[in-house]
Design an enzyme around this catalytic site. Structure first.
Site: not given
Lengths: 109, 578
Positions: B484, B112-113, B162, B50
């Site tokens: 760097m 969940f999630q 959802k 993502e």
């Protein structure tokens, strides 16, 4: 550093208060006290309605009163950062008032 | 028209003219993905992580000026998107991130999630919405696009449970034609009184500098800026975010300013009597110690964001409004008063700047040395890329030394061609953002200048490039270490190189990219550099990854002396400062 009182008028929407409180922490400012209630009496805020050409109705907006202890320059920054939040309609520290879309800043003008 | 929530969401995006959705499906987003499957107006780009989706959408937005759109699921999908949202937020890039959420009745139960996406993203978004009912979807999407793309632009999150996207319930759908948010009204046109004061200041200045940043690009004000300088002919410097907004090959261009800015740009800023700050925010990489910043300069600050002005450096004249509108106003007034412009007044200033440039300016001819007795210089790599791409490519970069070399040595003549994570400094940005640019401009050359550290932070997107056939040119400036960090350790920690090398664990990038079906080229000698880079550009239909082994001990200079330094305090080379 002096204690100051801020008054905010903002949309009464879920999550709006969290944005204001979160901003204080995020920008390193401190809240001494916080009071929030729904605005019942719109008479003191008629000037906002007039300036922005909007009309408040009951249950739509909340008033926040925040006390914080900061210097002048930081106060200005706090006002501007809070005013940037999308749901804030007006903010005042009794010296200057910021309305959405109307920028007034005596220090600059 | 009656639609289910998932179709309403997708139809709203179509109404906004969205071409691409960058995303990754998952449980809470399944209804939405079913809607995506059943339409043809938009293409969904399936990334491999993502973070890649947000950077790709970000690259698309930076290159086109249109908002990038991201779709992720709840929980890990949403949290993986966070770095990319923060990247867009810091650089004021318009982006819409739609995150699936667990069903409304499960919110707050540690389902969940489940994660509080609105809470997690709150400090790094311009605004966010939770959709509480299907009938609000159209209005929320409309408002989200409006907020993301107006005023000071930024990412907006829409979190949608959802059940709200369930295909089972139909509701009336009409997409709003316009939007009016009473508590959101960003300034457009400047105060005419301030414009007069600015013109007065310009006419009176002896040592003026234009300091233009990313806000000038977001406001699409490059033409207006060039027009302004056609009247007043003053030196121009750009921030890292502003490169390209003023042509780098113009003789009045000083190069980038700040931490790794050119000697002449930093000296001009320090000695200026008037600084026209245009869509720039006096970031700490620009000012060095704010108390020592440009001690004699009057500061004029053009910005659309009230809170950016006088935040770090107090402005003497503030001009609020869209930079484009403000510059248009300045231009029309200056044109009227053009008889008053005394061009001899700043001759001495130009001469002084030329002297600075001649004494310690960057050497843009390093690429001409092709002898093999010395290791490849990273600066020369960028110069070769510039030559081979005829200065016309979109260039994305990651973060670190290679980013600074690219900014210093690739001359950007047009805005939106230099795509990098300036504010947040996100390693891993380069490759996925190049995918977004290439999708937006399939016929343009898209280059990603990266390092072997950064590329590995989103290297999984090589697979996405393979799937969608994105022939990006990746140049990996490989110094076998986190350059760097190593430079700072050399300069400030007596060369104690803490955790900057990977020992011998780097992959053979050539074989790695070949396993994805791409072309790999490995370059270890100066004499191979020109041909290798030109060969990469000659391959039009394939992604080419050029792994270039450079001098591992090279530092980026100039570099501001910190802490407590001003803009005139710079390291010019190893052990040598002003």
């Amino acid at each position: 550093m002096i204690e100051r009182q801020l008054t905010l008028i903002m949309e009464n929407k879920p999550g709006a208060l969290a944005r204001v409180v979160g901003l204080f922490h995020q920008r390193g400012y401190n809240i001494d006290s916080l009071h929030v209630d729904p605005v019942e009496d719109f008479v003191p805020y008629k000037f906002i309605e007039d300036e922005l050409n909007i009309k408040f109705s009951k249950g739509e907006v909340s008033r926040l009163i925040i006390k914080t202890t900061v210097g002048d320059a930081l106060m200005r920054q706090i006002l501007r950062q809070i005013n940037k939040l999308i749901e804030v309609i007006a903010i005042s520290d009794n010296e200057s008032t910021y309305l959405k879309g109307i920028l007034r800043d005596e220090n600059l003008l | 028209m009656k639609l289910a929530g998932n179709d309403m969401l997708i139809q709203s995006l179509i109404n906004e003219g969205v071409e691409y959705i960058f995303g990754y499906p998952g449980g809470a987003a399944l209804h939405i993905y079913d809607s995506i499957f059943q339409q043809k107006e938009m293409q969904h780009i399936l990334v491999r992580h993502e973070q890649g989706a947000t950077h790709a959408a970000d690259g698309y937005a930076r290159a086109t000026g249109k908002p990038g759109v991201v779709m992720v699921t709840s929980g890990p999908g949403a949290t993986n998107a966070i770095t990319g949202i923060a990247t867009a937020f810091m650089d004021s890039i318009p982006m819409i991130v739609i995150s699936g959420q667990v069903q409304s009745h499960l919110i707050g139960t540690d389902a969940f999630q489940e994660t509080d996406m609105i809470g997690i993203s709150r400090p790094i978004v311009k605004h966010s919405f939770t959709v509480d009912h299907q009938s609000n979807i159209a209005q929320i999407v409309k408002e989200a696009f409006h907020i993301a793309t107006s005023g000071r632009q930024g990412p907006v999150v829409i979190d949608i449970p959802k059940d709200i996207t369930s295909p089972d319930n139909l509701f009336d759908f009409e997409y709003p034609k316009e939007v009016n948010i009473r508590s959101y009204n960003p300034p457009l046109d400047p105060d005419p009184l301030q414009i007069e004061r600015v013109v007065e200041a310009i006419l009176n200045a002896n040592q003026p500098v234009i300091y233009a940043g990313g806000g000038t690009i977001s406001s699409n004000a490059s033409e207006e800026l060039k027009e302004l300088n056609s009247y007043i002919n003053v030196p121009v410097t750009n921030t890292l975010m502003g490169l390209g907004v003023y042509p780098a090959t113009d003789e009045k261009f000083l190069g980038m300013l700040g931490m790794h800015g050119t000697f002449q740009a930093n000296m001009a800023m320090h000695n200026a009597d008037l600084i026209l700050a245009i869509g720039a925010r006096f970031d700490d990489r620009i000012t060095n110690t704010p108390e020592k910043f440009a001690p004699n300069a009057q500061i004029v600050h053009f910005d659309v964001d009230h809170s950016s002005v006088s935040k770090i450096i107090e402005a003497d004249i503030a001009v609020f409004g869209q930079v484009k509108n403000s510059l248009t106003a300045i231009n029309s007034l200056i044109k009227k008063r053009s008889a008053e412009i005394d061009s001899t007044k700043i001759q001495k200033w130009h001469a002084q700047i030329a002297e600075w440039k001649n004494s310690h300016g960057l050497n843009h001819d390093l690429y001409k040395d092709t002898s093999d007795d010395k290791p490849i210089l990273p600066q020369a790599v960028v110069q070769h890329i510039y030559q081979a791409s005829k200065g016309d490519a979109f260039v994305t970069s990651d973060v670190g030394q290679h980013q600074m070399f690219a900014a210093q040595y690739y001359h950007f003549d047009e805005p939106r061609k230099w795509i990098n994570s300036g504010g947040l400094g996100t390693m891993g940005f380069g490759l996925p953002s190049a995918m977004g640019v290439k999708l937006a401009y399939p016929n343009e050359e898209v280059v990603c200048i990266t390092g072997e550290g950064s590329i590995q932070m989103c290297i999984q997107e090589l697979s996405t490039c393979s799937q969608y056939k994105l022939p990006i040119k990746i140049f990996n400036i490989n110094n076998l270490s986190l350059g760097m960090v190593k430079q700072w350790q050399d300069m400030n920690y007596d060369g104690r190189h803490s955790s900057i090398s990977y020992e011998d664990s780097l992959p053979d990038f050539k074989s790695l990219v070949e396993s994805y079906g791409h072309v790999g080229i490995k370059i270890t000698k100066n004499s191979e550099l020109k041909n290798g880079i030109e060969k990469a550009f000659s391959i039009k239909d394939k992604l080419v990854f050029v792994d270039i082994f450079v001098d591992p001990n090279e530092h980026v200079y100039p570099m501001l002396v910190a802490p407590n330094g001003s803009l005139k305090d710079m390291w010019l080379s190893k052990g040598n400062k002003t």
